[in-house]
Design a protein around this motif. Sequence first.
Motif, PDB file in Angstrom:
ATOM      1  N   LEU A   1       2.222  -6.838   3.121  1.00 34.81           N
ATOM      2  CA  LEU A   1       2.085  -8.017   2.267  1.00 34.81           C
ATOM      3  C   LEU A   1       3.342  -8.878   2.220  1.00 34.81           C
ATOM      4  N   SER A   2       4.467  -8.362   2.696  1.00 39.32           N
ATOM      5  CA  SER A   2       5.715  -9.132   2.600  1.00 39.32           C
ATOM      6  C   SER A   2       5.663 -10.430   3.394  1.00 39.32           C
ATOM      7  N   ASP A   3       4.809 -10.505   4.408  1.00 42.07           N
ATOM      8  CA  ASP A   3       4.650 -11.733   5.191  1.00 42.07           C
ATOM      9  C   ASP A   3       3.266 -12.356   5.006  1.00 42.07           C
ATOM     10  N   ALA A   4       2.521 -11.887   4.040  1.00 43.92           N
ATOM     11  CA  ALA A   4       1.138 -12.346   3.855  1.00 43.92           C
ATOM     12  C   ALA A   4       1.078 -13.670   3.102  1.00 43.92           C
ATOM     13  N   ASP A   5      -0.048 -14.313   3.202  1.00 47.36           N
ATOM     14  CA  ASP A   5      -0.343 -15.510   2.421  1.00 47.36           C
ATOM     15  C   ASP A   5      -0.336 -15.139   0.934  1.00 47.36           C
ATOM     16  N   ILE A   6       0.135 -16.035   0.085  1.00 49.04           N
ATOM     17  CA  ILE A   6       0.269 -15.728  -1.337  1.00 49.04           C
ATOM     18  C   ILE A   6      -1.077 -15.376  -1.974  1.00 49.04           C
ATOM     19  N   ASP A   7      -2.160 -15.994  -1.529  1.00 52.69           N
ATOM     20  CA  ASP A   7      -3.467 -15.645  -2.088  1.00 52.69           C
ATOM     21  C   ASP A   7      -3.866 -14.213  -1.741  1.00 52.69           C
ATOM     22  N   ASP A   8      -3.436 -13.727  -0.586  1.00 49.38           N
ATOM     23  CA  ASP A   8      -3.677 -12.330  -0.219  1.00 49.38           C
ATOM     24  C   ASP A   8      -2.855 -11.389  -1.092  1.00 49.38           C
ATOM     25  N   VAL A   9      -1.638 -11.806  -1.407  1.00 53.00           N
ATOM     26  CA  VAL A   9      -0.779 -11.004  -2.293  1.00 53.00           C
ATOM     27  C   VAL A   9      -1.406 -10.930  -3.681  1.00 53.00           C
ATOM     28  N   ILE A  10      -1.820 -12.063  -4.202  1.00 47.42           N
ATOM     29  CA  ILE A  10      -2.443 -12.098  -5.534  1.00 47.42           C
ATOM     30  C   ILE A  10      -3.693 -11.223  -5.556  1.00 47.42           C
ATOM     31  N   ALA A  11      -4.521 -11.320  -4.540  1.00 42.31           N
ATOM     32  CA  ALA A  11      -5.730 -10.496  -4.470  1.00 42.31           C
ATOM     33  C   ALA A  11      -5.381  -9.009  -4.433  1.00 42.31           C
ATOM     34  N   ALA A  12      -4.352  -8.661  -3.670  1.00 40.45           N
ATOM     35  CA  ALA A  12      -3.940  -7.253  -3.592  1.00 40.45           C
ATOM     36  C   ALA A  12      -3.447  -6.753  -4.945  1.00 40.45           C
ATOM     37  N   VAL A  13      -2.683  -7.574  -5.640  1.00 38.56           N
ATOM     38  CA  VAL A  13      -2.192  -7.184  -6.967  1.00 38.56           C
ATOM     39  C   VAL A  13      -3.371  -7.041  -7.929  1.00 38.56           C
ATOM     40  N   ASN A  14      -4.247  -8.029  -7.965  1.00 39.36           N
ATOM     41  CA  ASN A  14      -5.375  -7.999  -8.898  1.00 39.36           C
ATOM     42  C   ASN A  14      -6.349  -6.860  -8.615  1.00 39.36           C
ATOM     43  N   ASN A  15      -6.384  -6.394  -7.383  1.00 41.39           N
ATOM     44  CA  ASN A  15      -7.290  -5.300  -7.014  1.00 41.39           C
ATOM     45  C   ASN A  15      -6.597  -3.946  -6.901  1.00 41.39           C
ATOM     46  N   ALA A  16      -5.313  -3.907  -7.201  1.00 41.66           N
ATOM     47  CA  ALA A  16      -4.561  -2.651  -7.076  1.00 41.66           C
ATOM     48  C   ALA A  16      -5.057  -1.635  -8.102  1.00 41.66           C
ATOM     49  N   PRO A  17      -5.053  -0.373  -7.727  1.00 43.32           N
ATOM     50  CA  PRO A  17      -5.446   0.664  -8.689  1.00 43.32           C
ATOM     51  C   PRO A  17      -4.410   0.796  -9.802  1.00 43.32           C
ATOM     52  N   GLN A  18      -4.877   1.280 -10.939  1.00 40.95           N
ATOM     53  CA  GLN A  18      -3.980   1.372 -12.088  1.00 40.95           C
ATOM     54  C   GLN A  18      -2.754   2.242 -11.810  1.00 40.95           C
ATOM     55  N   ALA A  19      -2.860   3.214 -10.936  1.00 42.85           N
ATOM     56  CA  ALA A  19      -1.700   4.047 -10.611  1.00 42.85           C
ATOM     57  C   ALA A  19      -0.568   3.207 -10.019  1.00 42.85           C
ATOM     58  N   TYR A  20      -0.904   2.134  -9.319  1.00 46.61           N
ATOM     59  CA  TYR A  20       0.107   1.242  -8.751  1.00 46.61           C
ATOM     60  C   TYR A  20       0.618   0.240  -9.784  1.00 46.61           C
ATOM     61  N   LEU A  21      -0.247  -0.118 -10.714  1.00 43.21           N
ATOM     62  CA  LEU A  21       0.107  -1.159 -11.672  1.00 43.21           C
ATOM     63  C   LEU A  21       0.789  -0.626 -12.922  1.00 43.21           C
ATOM     64  N   TRP A  22       0.608   0.654 -13.231  1.00 41.05           N
ATOM     65  CA  TRP A  22       1.195   1.187 -14.452  1.00 41.05           C
ATOM     66  C   TRP A  22       2.586   1.735 -14.154  1.00 41.05           C
ATOM     67  N   ASN A  23       3.516   0.834 -13.914  1.00 41.56           N
ATOM     68  CA  ASN A  23       4.916   1.217 -13.704  1.00 41.56           C
ATOM     69  C   ASN A  23       5.799   0.022 -14.056  1.00 41.56           C
ATOM     70  N   ASP A  24       7.078   0.239 -14.155  1.00 38.95           N
ATOM     71  CA  ASP A  24       8.007  -0.805 -14.629  1.00 38.95           C
ATOM     72  C   ASP A  24       8.198  -1.952 -13.644  1.00 38.95           C
ATOM     73  N   GLU A  25       7.828  -1.782 -12.398  1.00 41.13           N
ATOM     74  CA  GLU A  25       7.985  -2.848 -11.400  1.00 41.13           C
ATOM     75  C   GLU A  25       6.763  -3.759 -11.306  1.00 41.13           C
ATOM     76  N   SER A  26       5.696  -3.374 -11.947  1.00 37.04           N
ATOM     77  CA  SER A  26       4.427  -4.079 -11.844  1.00 37.04           C
ATOM     78  C   SER A  26       4.454  -5.431 -12.553  1.00 37.04           C
ATOM     79  N   PRO A  27       3.579  -6.356 -12.163  1.00 41.69           N
ATOM     80  CA  PRO A  27       3.454  -7.627 -12.872  1.00 41.69           C
ATOM     81  C   PRO A  27       2.939  -7.498 -14.294  1.00 41.69           C
ATOM     82  N   LEU A  28       2.514  -6.305 -14.672  1.00 43.32           N
ATOM     83  CA  LEU A  28       2.085  -6.091 -16.064  1.00 43.32           C
ATOM     84  C   LEU A  28       3.296  -6.031 -16.971  1.00 43.32           C
TER      85      LEU A  28
END
Length: 133
Positions: free
Chosen positions: A106-133
Amino acid sequence: MDMPDDWNMEFQTERYRETFDRAIAFAAAFPDTLWCYGNHDISYPWGRLETGYSPYAERTVLSKFEELENSLRNPAQINIMQRIDNVLFSHGGLSMEFVKWLDENLSDADIDDVIAAVNNAPQAYLWNDESPL
Protein backbone atom coordinates in the motif's frame (compact mmCIF):
# COMPACT_ATOMS: atom_id res chain seq x y z
CA MET A 1 -16.40 11.23 16.62
CA ASP A 2 -15.82 9.67 20.05
CA MET A 3 -19.41 10.45 20.97
CA PRO A 4 -19.76 7.90 23.78
CA ASP A 5 -16.73 8.95 25.81
CA ASP A 6 -18.23 9.06 29.29
CA TRP A 7 -17.31 12.66 30.19
CA ASN A 8 -17.32 11.42 33.83
CA MET A 9 -21.05 10.67 33.50
CA GLU A 10 -21.02 6.92 33.02
CA PHE A 11 -24.25 6.43 35.01
CA GLN A 12 -26.22 9.14 33.19
CA THR A 13 -27.41 7.18 30.19
CA GLU A 14 -29.82 9.99 29.29
CA ARG A 15 -26.78 12.15 28.41
CA TYR A 16 -25.63 9.48 25.95
CA ARG A 17 -29.09 9.35 24.43
CA GLU A 18 -29.24 13.15 24.11
CA THR A 19 -25.81 13.28 22.46
CA PHE A 20 -26.73 10.66 19.89
CA ASP A 21 -30.14 12.20 19.27
CA ARG A 22 -28.45 15.51 18.43
CA ALA A 23 -26.05 13.73 16.05
CA ILE A 24 -28.96 11.91 14.40
CA ALA A 25 -30.84 15.21 14.01
CA PHE A 26 -27.69 16.75 12.51
CA ALA A 27 -27.42 13.86 10.04
CA ALA A 28 -31.06 14.39 9.05
CA ALA A 29 -30.56 18.14 8.57
CA PHE A 30 -27.31 17.66 6.65
CA PRO A 31 -27.75 14.35 4.80
CA ASP A 32 -24.45 14.55 2.90
CA THR A 33 -22.26 14.56 6.01
CA LEU A 34 -19.44 12.08 6.48
CA TRP A 35 -18.60 10.54 9.83
CA CYS A 36 -15.40 8.95 11.21
CA TYR A 37 -15.43 6.44 14.03
CA GLY A 38 -13.08 7.02 16.93
CA ASN A 39 -11.69 4.52 19.41
CA HIS A 40 -14.42 5.28 21.97
CA ASP A 41 -17.13 4.70 19.35
CA ILE A 42 -15.82 1.43 18.00
CA SER A 43 -15.00 0.06 21.45
CA TYR A 44 -18.71 -0.64 22.03
CA PRO A 45 -19.51 -2.88 19.04
CA TRP A 46 -16.09 -4.52 19.29
CA GLY A 47 -16.47 -5.17 23.02
CA ARG A 48 -13.12 -3.51 23.78
CA LEU A 49 -12.83 -1.68 27.06
CA GLU A 50 -11.51 1.83 26.56
CA THR A 51 -11.12 4.72 28.95
CA GLY A 52 -14.51 6.37 29.15
CA TYR A 53 -16.37 3.12 28.37
CA SER A 54 -19.61 2.93 30.31
CA PRO A 55 -21.05 -0.55 30.83
CA TYR A 56 -24.21 1.18 32.07
CA ALA A 57 -24.68 2.95 28.74
CA GLU A 58 -23.62 0.05 26.51
CA ARG A 59 -27.10 -0.90 25.30
CA THR A 60 -28.01 2.74 24.68
CA VAL A 61 -24.79 3.39 22.76
CA LEU A 62 -25.19 0.30 20.58
CA SER A 63 -28.82 1.04 19.74
CA LYS A 64 -28.14 4.73 19.08
CA PHE A 65 -25.20 3.90 16.80
CA GLU A 66 -27.49 1.63 14.84
CA GLU A 67 -30.05 4.43 14.62
CA LEU A 68 -27.39 6.90 13.43
CA GLU A 69 -26.02 4.45 10.86
CA ASN A 70 -29.54 3.72 9.59
CA SER A 71 -30.32 7.44 9.30
CA LEU A 72 -27.55 7.95 6.74
CA ARG A 73 -28.29 7.66 3.03
CA ASN A 74 -25.28 5.44 2.38
CA PRO A 75 -23.47 3.09 4.81
CA ALA A 76 -20.13 4.44 3.53
CA GLN A 77 -20.92 7.82 5.09
CA ILE A 78 -19.68 6.45 8.41
CA ASN A 79 -16.32 4.71 8.45
CA ILE A 80 -12.81 4.73 9.89
CA MET A 81 -11.51 7.11 7.20
CA GLN A 82 -13.11 9.54 4.80
CA ARG A 83 -11.80 11.70 1.99
CA ILE A 84 -13.11 14.96 0.59
CA ASP A 85 -11.12 16.11 -2.42
CA ASN A 86 -7.46 15.99 -1.32
CA VAL A 87 -8.14 15.97 2.42
CA LEU A 88 -8.20 12.80 4.54
CA PHE A 89 -10.26 12.64 7.69
CA SER A 90 -9.90 10.18 10.54
CA HIS A 91 -10.05 10.31 14.28
CA GLY A 92 -6.39 9.55 14.89
CA GLY A 93 -4.62 10.41 11.63
CA LEU A 94 -2.86 8.12 9.20
CA SER A 95 0.84 7.34 9.29
CA MET A 96 2.95 5.69 6.63
CA GLU A 97 4.14 3.24 9.31
CA PHE A 98 0.56 2.04 9.82
CA VAL A 99 -0.05 1.80 6.07
CA LYS A 100 3.11 -0.31 5.61
CA TRP A 101 2.21 -2.46 8.62
CA LEU A 102 -1.27 -3.02 7.20
CA ASP A 103 0.11 -4.01 3.80
CA GLU A 104 3.61 -3.25 2.48
CA ASN A 105 2.17 -2.94 -1.06
CA LEU A 106 0.00 0.00 0.00
CA SER A 107 2.96 2.38 0.36
CA ASP A 108 2.80 3.10 -3.40
CA ALA A 109 -0.94 2.55 -3.84
CA ASP A 110 -3.60 5.03 -4.88
CA ILE A 111 -5.03 6.86 -1.85
CA ASP A 112 -8.51 5.43 -2.46
CA ASP A 113 -7.01 1.93 -2.25
CA VAL A 114 -5.34 2.88 1.04
CA ILE A 115 -8.61 4.24 2.44
CA ALA A 116 -10.47 1.09 1.36
CA ALA A 117 -7.82 -1.11 2.98
CA VAL A 118 -8.04 0.84 6.24
CA ASN A 119 -11.85 0.83 6.26
CA ASN A 120 -11.91 -2.92 5.58
CA ALA A 121 -9.08 -3.87 7.93
CA PRO A 122 -9.90 -6.39 10.65
CA GLN A 123 -10.23 -5.07 14.16
CA ALA A 124 -6.99 -6.82 15.18
CA TYR A 125 -5.16 -4.41 12.84
CA LEU A 126 -7.16 -1.36 13.86
CA TRP A 127 -7.13 -1.79 17.63
CA ASN A 128 -3.64 -0.46 18.30
CA ASP A 129 -1.97 2.89 18.98
CA GLU A 130 -0.81 3.37 15.37
CA SER A 131 -4.28 2.99 13.89
CA PRO A 132 -6.39 5.85 12.50
CA LEU A 133 -8.80 5.17 15.35
